[in-house]
Design a protein around this motif. Structure first.
Motif, PDB file in Angstrom:
ATOM      1  N   TYR A 216       0.684  -8.118  11.166  1.00  0.00           N
ATOM      2  CA  TYR A 216       0.227  -6.856  11.950  1.00  0.00           C
ATOM      3  C   TYR A 216       1.231  -6.619  13.129  1.00  0.00           C
ATOM      4  O   TYR A 216       1.670  -5.388  13.479  1.00  0.00           O
ATOM      5  CB  TYR A 216      -1.267  -6.748  12.604  1.00  0.00           C
ATOM      6  N   ILE A 217       1.368  -7.576  13.611  1.00  0.00           N
ATOM      7  CA  ILE A 217       2.093  -7.575  14.957  1.00  0.00           C
ATOM      8  C   ILE A 217       3.762  -7.218  14.401  1.00  0.00           C
ATOM      9  O   ILE A 217       4.310  -6.389  15.311  1.00  0.00           O
ATOM     10  CB  ILE A 217       2.272  -8.832  15.985  1.00  0.00           C
ATOM     11  N   ILE A 218       3.997  -7.992  13.571  1.00  0.00           N
ATOM     12  CA  ILE A 218       5.408  -7.567  13.059  1.00  0.00           C
ATOM     13  C   ILE A 218       5.546  -6.088  12.445  1.00  0.00           C
ATOM     14  O   ILE A 218       6.579  -5.374  12.946  1.00  0.00           O
ATOM     15  CB  ILE A 218       5.995  -8.846  11.882  1.00  0.00           C
ATOM     16  N   MET A 219       4.715  -5.801  11.839  1.00  0.00           N
ATOM     17  CA  MET A 219       4.577  -4.103  11.385  1.00  0.00           C
ATOM     18  C   MET A 219       4.498  -3.436  12.533  1.00  0.00           C
ATOM     19  O   MET A 219       5.217  -2.389  12.398  1.00  0.00           O
ATOM     20  CB  MET A 219       3.176  -4.058  10.529  1.00  0.00           C
ATOM     21  N   GLY A 220       3.849  -3.747  13.687  1.00  0.00           N
ATOM     22  CA  GLY A 220       3.815  -2.801  14.705  1.00  0.00           C
ATOM     23  C   GLY A 220       4.979  -2.671  15.363  1.00  0.00           C
ATOM     24  O   GLY A 220       5.590  -1.814  15.920  1.00  0.00           O
ATOM     25  N   LEU A 221       5.790  -3.760  15.553  1.00  0.00           N
ATOM     26  CA  LEU A 221       7.066  -3.956  16.128  1.00  0.00           C
ATOM     27  C   LEU A 221       8.317  -3.291  15.233  1.00  0.00           C
ATOM     28  O   LEU A 221       9.304  -2.526  15.820  1.00  0.00           O
ATOM     29  CB  LEU A 221       7.416  -5.320  16.484  1.00  0.00           C
ATOM     30  N   LEU A 222       8.001  -3.342  14.138  1.00  0.00           N
ATOM     31  CA  LEU A 222       8.965  -2.689  12.961  1.00  0.00           C
ATOM     32  C   LEU A 222       8.535  -0.921  13.108  1.00  0.00           C
ATOM     33  O   LEU A 222       9.197  -0.302  12.375  1.00  0.00           O
ATOM     34  CB  LEU A 222       9.128  -3.049  11.797  1.00  0.00           C
ATOM     35  N   ARG A 223       7.405  -0.523  13.518  1.00  0.00           N
ATOM     36  CA  ARG A 223       6.886   0.828  13.526  1.00  0.00           C
ATOM     37  C   ARG A 223       6.723   1.168  12.296  1.00  0.00           C
ATOM     38  O   ARG A 223       7.045   2.071  11.758  1.00  0.00           O
ATOM     39  CB  ARG A 223       7.980   1.711  14.262  1.00  0.00           C
ATOM     40  N   LEU A 224       5.886   0.367  11.272  1.00  0.00           N
ATOM     41  CA  LEU A 224       5.471   0.637  10.132  1.00  0.00           C
ATOM     42  C   LEU A 224       3.781   1.360  10.094  1.00  0.00           C
ATOM     43  O   LEU A 224       3.328   0.929   9.185  1.00  0.00           O
ATOM     44  CB  LEU A 224       5.610  -0.928   9.433  1.00  0.00           C
ATOM     45  N   GLY A 225       3.577   1.598  11.151  1.00  0.00           N
ATOM     46  CA  GLY A 225       2.222   2.335  11.145  1.00  0.00           C
ATOM     47  C   GLY A 225       2.049   3.350  10.085  1.00  0.00           C
ATOM     48  O   GLY A 225       1.036   3.895   9.802  1.00  0.00           O
ATOM     49  N   PHE A 226       3.048   4.164   9.584  1.00  0.00           N
ATOM     50  CA  PHE A 226       2.954   4.935   8.544  1.00  0.00           C
ATOM     51  C   PHE A 226       2.498   4.655   7.077  1.00  0.00           C
ATOM     52  O   PHE A 226       2.401   5.409   6.363  1.00  0.00           O
ATOM     53  CB  PHE A 226       4.551   5.509   8.382  1.00  0.00           C
ATOM     54  N   VAL A 227       2.465   3.183   6.777  1.00  0.00           N
ATOM     55  CA  VAL A 227       2.271   2.856   5.396  1.00  0.00           C
ATOM     56  C   VAL A 227       1.106   3.227   5.087  1.00  0.00           C
ATOM     57  O   VAL A 227       1.111   3.532   3.689  1.00  0.00           O
ATOM     58  CB  VAL A 227       2.596   1.199   5.622  1.00  0.00           C
ATOM     59  N   THR A 228       0.055   3.505   5.402  1.00  0.00           N
ATOM     60  CA  THR A 228      -1.026   3.766   5.002  1.00  0.00           C
ATOM     61  C   THR A 228      -1.287   5.283   4.524  1.00  0.00           C
ATOM     62  O   THR A 228      -2.210   5.811   3.640  1.00  0.00           O
ATOM     63  CB  THR A 228      -2.292   3.785   5.824  1.00  0.00           C
ATOM     64  N   ILE A 229      -0.273   6.197   4.835  1.00  0.00           N
ATOM     65  CA  ILE A 229      -0.278   7.482   4.147  1.00  0.00           C
ATOM     66  C   ILE A 229       0.081   7.519   2.814  1.00  0.00           C
ATOM     67  O   ILE A 229      -0.118   8.503   2.145  1.00  0.00           O
ATOM     68  CB  ILE A 229       0.735   8.385   5.137  1.00  0.00           C
ATOM     69  N   PHE A 230       0.338   6.554   2.172  1.00  0.00           N
ATOM     70  CA  PHE A 230       0.590   6.557   0.732  1.00  0.00           C
ATOM     71  C   PHE A 230      -0.522   6.043   0.094  1.00  0.00           C
ATOM     72  O   PHE A 230      -0.615   5.951  -1.265  1.00  0.00           O
ATOM     73  CB  PHE A 230       1.941   5.433   0.683  1.00  0.00           C
ATOM     74  N   LEU A 231      -1.747   5.944   0.635  1.00  0.00           N
ATOM     75  CA  LEU A 231      -2.998   5.864   0.084  1.00  0.00           C
ATOM     76  C   LEU A 231      -3.791   6.936   0.145  1.00  0.00           C
ATOM     77  O   LEU A 231      -4.105   7.404   1.144  1.00  0.00           O
ATOM     78  CB  LEU A 231      -3.724   4.602   0.526  1.00  0.00           C
ATOM     79  N   SER A 232      -3.878   7.776  -0.946  1.00  0.00           N
ATOM     80  CA  SER A 232      -4.511   8.931  -0.831  1.00  0.00           C
ATOM     81  C   SER A 232      -6.152   8.918  -0.633  1.00  0.00           C
ATOM     82  O   SER A 232      -6.471   7.990  -0.915  1.00  0.00           O
ATOM     83  CB  SER A 232      -4.348   9.736  -2.317  1.00  0.00           C
ATOM     84  N   HIS A 233      -6.683  10.031  -0.169  1.00  0.00           N
ATOM     85  CA  HIS A 233      -8.095   9.860   0.172  1.00  0.00           C
ATOM     86  C   HIS A 233      -9.005   9.682  -0.883  1.00  0.00           C
ATOM     87  O   HIS A 233      -9.886   8.921  -0.927  1.00  0.00           O
ATOM     88  CB  HIS A 233      -8.449  11.305   0.815  1.00  0.00           C
ATOM     89  N   ALA A 234      -8.844  10.240  -2.193  1.00  0.00           N
ATOM     90  CA  ALA A 234      -9.319   9.852  -3.468  1.00  0.00           C
ATOM     91  C   ALA A 234      -9.285   8.460  -3.861  1.00  0.00           C
ATOM     92  O   ALA A 234     -10.238   7.958  -4.196  1.00  0.00           O
ATOM     93  CB  ALA A 234      -8.691  10.630  -4.633  1.00  0.00           C
ATOM     94  N   VAL A 235      -8.159   7.844  -3.505  1.00  0.00           N
ATOM     95  CA  VAL A 235      -8.043   6.432  -3.992  1.00  0.00           C
ATOM     96  C   VAL A 235      -8.787   5.481  -2.977  1.00  0.00           C
ATOM     97  O   VAL A 235      -9.681   4.624  -3.434  1.00  0.00           O
ATOM     98  CB  VAL A 235      -6.432   6.049  -3.904  1.00  0.00           C
ATOM     99  N   VAL A 236      -8.705   5.538  -1.610  1.00  0.00           N
ATOM    100  CA  VAL A 236      -9.413   4.891  -0.554  1.00  0.00           C
ATOM    101  C   VAL A 236     -10.819   5.094  -0.990  1.00  0.00           C
ATOM    102  O   VAL A 236     -11.507   4.179  -0.829  1.00  0.00           O
ATOM    103  CB  VAL A 236      -9.109   5.189   0.559  1.00  0.00           C
ATOM    104  N   SER A 237     -11.302   6.334  -1.067  1.00  0.00           N
ATOM    105  CA  SER A 237     -12.738   6.419  -1.495  1.00  0.00           C
ATOM    106  C   SER A 237     -13.417   5.642  -2.649  1.00  0.00           C
ATOM    107  O   SER A 237     -14.320   5.002  -2.640  1.00  0.00           O
ATOM    108  CB  SER A 237     -13.217   8.134  -1.527  1.00  0.00           C
TER     109      SER A 237
END
Length: 700
Positions: A216-237
Motif C-alpha cells: 500500500y505504501i509503495i503504491m501510494g508513493l507511486l500514486r497508483l490510487g487509480f488502479v481500482t478504476i479498472f474494476l467495473s461495478h458489475a464485476v465488483v458486485s
C-alpha cells in the motif's frame, strides 16, 4: 480550390484579443426615453456571437509544434514531484503525509469531540464481537481480531485521509487470508489442528499484514490510487456476492455443531455438509439460528423505525452479552455448546521478529496482491462517498499510504490485514463522526476490553460468532444489482454472473482473478471496438450529428462523413478500418440505387480522438493510398493537437494533402461539394471524348 483560399478575412490575433478584453466591461446604454439602461457583458457577448457567427470565416488547422515526444508516466510523476517540492511549504508537506495535522488545527473540541465520542463508542460496541468473529473466519484465534482493531485504528487516525472511515477486520479480507494461507500450508504438507500448523499460520498472517502495508505504501508513493478504476461495478458486485455466499457457508459448521473439511467451491462445501449431517447438534443450531434472527430483527427494526436506530449498531454486542449470560447461567459449555474458551489478557505483543523468514514467498505474494486489491477497492469506495458527503477532498494515493501505515504498524503488534469496513463506516458517519478522533475512541474501548474484560468474552459461544458473520454478510448479497443489470444492460448482467459464479464454485482467489480478468477484457473490448457513426448535417445549422440519433440529418451524394469516438491505436485500427469500408460500401450501394454516382470523399471527424499511435498511422497511410487508387479522397476534420503533431512528424500531412485537413466538418463538406461541383461543370461543358481525360486530371 485550395483549403487556404478564402481564409484571409479571419480576424487577427490582436483583433480577437481586443474583442475579448473589452467584453469584460459592463456598460450603461441609453434607452429610447433617454434614461440609462444597464447592459451586461453577457448580453454584449450574445449580440457579438449572433453577428459574428454569420460571417462564416474560414480558418486553417494550426501546424502545431511538429514532432513531439509524449511525456512518459515516470517523467510526468517526476515533474509533478518537483513542482510539489518547490511549491509546498514544510507545513503543507506535513499535512499531506499526516492528514491529522491538517484537521486537528481547526478541530472544535467543544462541539466536534462530543460527536466523535458518541460515534467512537457506537463503533466500538460493534467492532468487539465483529472483530472476534472475523478473526475466526480468517482461521485465527479471536484475540487476533481484537489486536487488529487496536493499533491499526490509532495509526489510521493519524495517517488516514478519510475522517469517517472505520478501519479494522472485514469479512472479505478475512476470507481471502483464510483460503490463501490454507492452500499454502497444505502445499507445505502441514496438517490442520496441529501446533506446527497453527504456529506457521499465525506467523504468515502477520507477514501478510506486513507485506500488504508495504505494498500500500509503495503504491501510494507511486500514486497508483487509480488502479481500482479498472474494476467495473458489475464485476465488483458479482465478486462480492459470490464471496459473501462462501463466507456464510464457511460458518455453517458452527451453526450445525460439527466440523467438515474446508473447500473453496460451494458445491463441495454442500457435499461435505450433507456427508456429516449425522453429527448435527440441535443445541448449537438453536443458539446460532436464534442469534441470526435476533440480529436481523434488530437491524431491520433500526432501519424502519428511527426511535430504535441504536438497535442496528448495538445488535452484535446485545446478542453477544445476552448469549454469554445464558451460557454462564445454564452452564451450556458443559452441555455441548462450544465456546471461545481462552483469550489472552493484556495488550498485543510486539511481533517484529515474525516478519522473516517468509516461507513460500511467491505464493504469499499472491495472497498479498488479492488482499491489496480487494481491501483498497472496499475502502476507497466508501471513503470517497463519505468525503463527497462531507465536502472535503480525498486523494486515493494518500489513502493508500494511510491504509499501508495501519497495516504495517498493525503487523508490528500481532495484527492481520485490515481495511475500511462498509458497515462500521456507515454507522460511524450516521452517528456523527467528524474526524479520526472517533477511531481513537473506538481503539481505546478495544484496549479496555483486552485489559479487563477478556474473561467475560471467553464464554462467548462459537455459534454466536458465526451468527454475527452471517448477519453481517447478508447485506453484501447484491441481488438487486443483478436484477437492475438484467433490466438495463444484459451484457453487464452476464459479467456480474460470471464473477459471482466463478467465485462461488471455483474459489475466492480464482473468482477474484476472473473478476479482474473480466474487467480488463471489458476495458480492452470497449477500446478495441469503439463507437463509430455516420454523420449528417442538422437542417438550419452547421452542426453534424449521428444519423441514427438524428434521422433527419442531411447527407450528400459522393461524401461519407464519419466519426470515431475513441483513441486510435493498435488494438482498434483494424476495426476502425473495417467500419469505414462498411460505411463507404453502404453509401456506394445507396448511390447505385439512386443515380449511379460514386463516393468521392470520406470526411473523418477527429475531434473525439485524443491520441493516435504508430500502428494507426501506418494503417491510415495504407488507407490514403488505397482510397487514392480508387479515386476517393480521405479528409480530416478538427484533429486534436496530439493527433496533428503525429500527422506532421510522420509525414501523413503530406500524404493526405494539407488542403484536405479542415477545422470543422462543415468546412470539409463545403470544400468537397465545391470541388465536385467544379468537376461536374467541367464534365458538362467539355466534349464527351474529353471526359475521361478531365476525370483523370482531377483525380491526379
Amino acid at each position: 480550390m485550395s483549403n487556404n483560399e478564402g481564409y484571409t478575412d479571419s480576424p487577427t490575433v490582436e483583433e480577437s484579443s481586443s474583442v475579448h478584453t473589452n467584453s469584460f466591461d459592463d456598460e450603461m446604454a441609453e434607452r429610447a426615453d433617454g434614461k440609462p439602461q444597464f447592459v451586461s457583458i453577457h448580453r454584449r457577448n450574445l449580440e457579438r456571437i449572433s453577428t459574428d457567427a454569420v460571417k462564416n470565416h474560414k480558418h486553417t488547422v494550426p501546424e502545431g509544434k511538429g514532432p513531439t515526444r509524449r511525456e512518459s508516466w515516470a517523467q510526468k510523476s517526476a515533474r509533478g514531484l518537483k513542482e510539489n517540492i518547490s511549491q509546498r511549504t514544510p507545513i503543507q508537506w506535513l499535512e499531506t503525509f499526516i492528514p491529522m495535522a491538517k484537521w486537528l488545527r481547526v478541530y472544535d473540541w467543544r462541539t466536534a469531540f462530543v460527536k466523535d465520542l458518541i460515534a467512537g463508542i457506537t463503533v466500538g460496541v460493534m467492532i468487539i464481537p465483529q472483530s472476534m468473529s472475523y478473526a475466526k473466519l480468517a482461521g485465527l484465534p479471536v484475540e487476533f481480531g481484537l489486536y487488529s482493531a487496536l493499533m491499526p485504528l490509532y495509526v489510521y487516525a493519524v495517517f488516514g485521509s478519510s475522517r469517517q472511515l472505520a478501519v479494522g477486520p472485514v469479512a472479505l479480507v478475512s476470507l481471502l487470508l483464510s483460503t490463501g494461507l490454507s492452500d499454502i500450508l497444505s502445499s507445505m504438507g502441514l496438517q490442520e489442528n496441529t501446533p506446527e500448523y497453527e504456529t506457521v499460520y499465525k506467523r504468515m498472517a502477520i507477514q501478510v499484514a506486513f507485506l500488504v502495508g508495504v505494498t500500500y505504501i509503495i503504491m501510494g508513493l507511486l500514486r497508483l490510487g487509480f488502479v481500482t478504476i479498472f474494476l467495473s461495478h458489475a464485476v465488483v458486485s458479482g465478486f462480492t456476492t459470490g464471496a459473501s455466499v462462501i463466507i456464510g457457508m464457511s460458518q455453517i459448521k458452527y451453526i450445525f455443531g460439527y466440523d467438515f473439511p474446508k473447500s473453496s467451491g460451494l458445491h463441495i462445501t454442500l457435499k461435505n455438509i450433507v456427508n456429516g449431517i449425522e453429527n448435527f447438534n440441535w443445541k448449537t443450531f438453536l443458539m446460532g439460528m436464534g442469534s441470526i434472527f435476533a440480529l436481523v430483527f434488530m437491524k431491520n427494526l433500526a432501519r424502519k423505525n428511527p426511535k430504535f436506530k441504536w438497535f442496528g449498531p448495538a445488535s452484535p454486542l446485545v446478542v453477544t452479552v445476552v448469549t454469554i449470560l445464558i451460557t454462564y447461567v445454564l452452564g451450556l459449555e458443559n452441555k455441548g455448546i462450544a465456546i471461545v474458551k481462552s483469550i489472552p489478557k493484556g495488550l498485543p505483543p510486539v511481533t517484529v521478529n515474525e516478519f522473516t523468514p517468509i516461507d513460500e514467498f511467491s505464493k504469499v505474494v499472491q495472497v498479498v496482491l488479492s488482499i491489496t486489491i480487494v481491501g483498497f477497492m472496499e475502502s476507497i469506495a466508501i471513503a470517497k462517498q463519505l468525503a463527497a458527503k462531507h465536502k472535503y477532498e480525498l486523494d486515493s494515493s494518500l489513502e493508500l499510504i494511510g491504509l499501508g501505515m495501519a497495516n504495517f504498524v498493525g503487523a508490528v503488534f500481532n495484527s492481520y490485514p485490515v481495511t475500511g469496513s462498509f458497515s462500521r463506516s456507515a454507522v460511524n458517519n450516521e452517528t456523527g463522526a467528524v474526524s479520526g478522533i472517533s477511531g481513537v475512541v473506538t481503539a481505546t474501548i478495544v484496549a479496555f476490553v483486552l485489559l479487563f474484560l477478556t474473561p467475560v468474552f471467553e464464554r462467548m459461544p462459537l455459534a454466536v460468532l458465526a451468527a454475527v458473520i452471517i448477519s453481517g454478510v447478508l447485506r453484501l448479497l447484491d441481488w438487486p444489482e443483478a436484477m437492475y443489470l438484467w433490466k438495463v444492460h444484459k451484457f453487464d448482467f452476464f459479467v456480474w454472473l460470471i464473477a459471482c459464479l466463478g467465485t462461488m464454485f471455483l474459489g475466492v482467489e480464482i473468482g477474484l482473478g476472473i473478476a479482474v480478468g473480466v474487467s480488463l477484457l471489458l476495458v480492452t473490448y470497449e477500446s478495441a471496438y469503439p463507437n463509430t457513426c455516420v454523420l449528417g448535417r442538422l437542417p438550419g445549422s452547421t452542426v453534424y450529428r449521428n444519423i441514427k440519433q438524428y434521422p433527419g440529418a442531411e447527407r450528400y451524394d459522393g461524401i461519407v462523413m464519419v466519426r470515431v469516438d475513441a483513441p486510435i491505436y493498435f488494438a482498434n485500427t483494424q476495426n476502425v478500418r473495417e467500419k469505414l469500408q462498411k460505411y463507404e460500401k453502404i453509401a456506394e450501394e445507396e448511390l447505385t440505387e439512386s443515380n449511379g454516382g460514386e463516393v468521392k470523399f470520406i470526411i473523418w471527424e477527429l475531434s473525439p480522438v485524443p491520441h493516435i499511435d504508430t500502428s494507426a498511422l501506418h494503417i491510415l497511410s495504407d488507407m490514403i493510398a488505397t482510397y487514392k487508387d480508387r479515386g476517393i479522397q480521405l479528409c480530416f476534420a478538427n484533429p486534436t493537437v496530439p493527433v496533428m503533431n503525429r500527422f506532421l512528424s510522420s509525414g501523413l500531412v503530406d500524404e493526405v494533402g494539407r488542403e484536405h485537413i479542415f477545422v470543422t466538418t462543415h468546412d470539409a463538406v463545403n470544400w468537397c461539394l465545391d470541388h465536385m461541383d467544379a468537376m461536374a461543370l467541367s464534365v458538362q461543358e467539355s466534349p464527351e471524348e474529353d471526359i475521361e481525360a478531365i476525370v483523370t486530371k482531377e483525380d491526379a
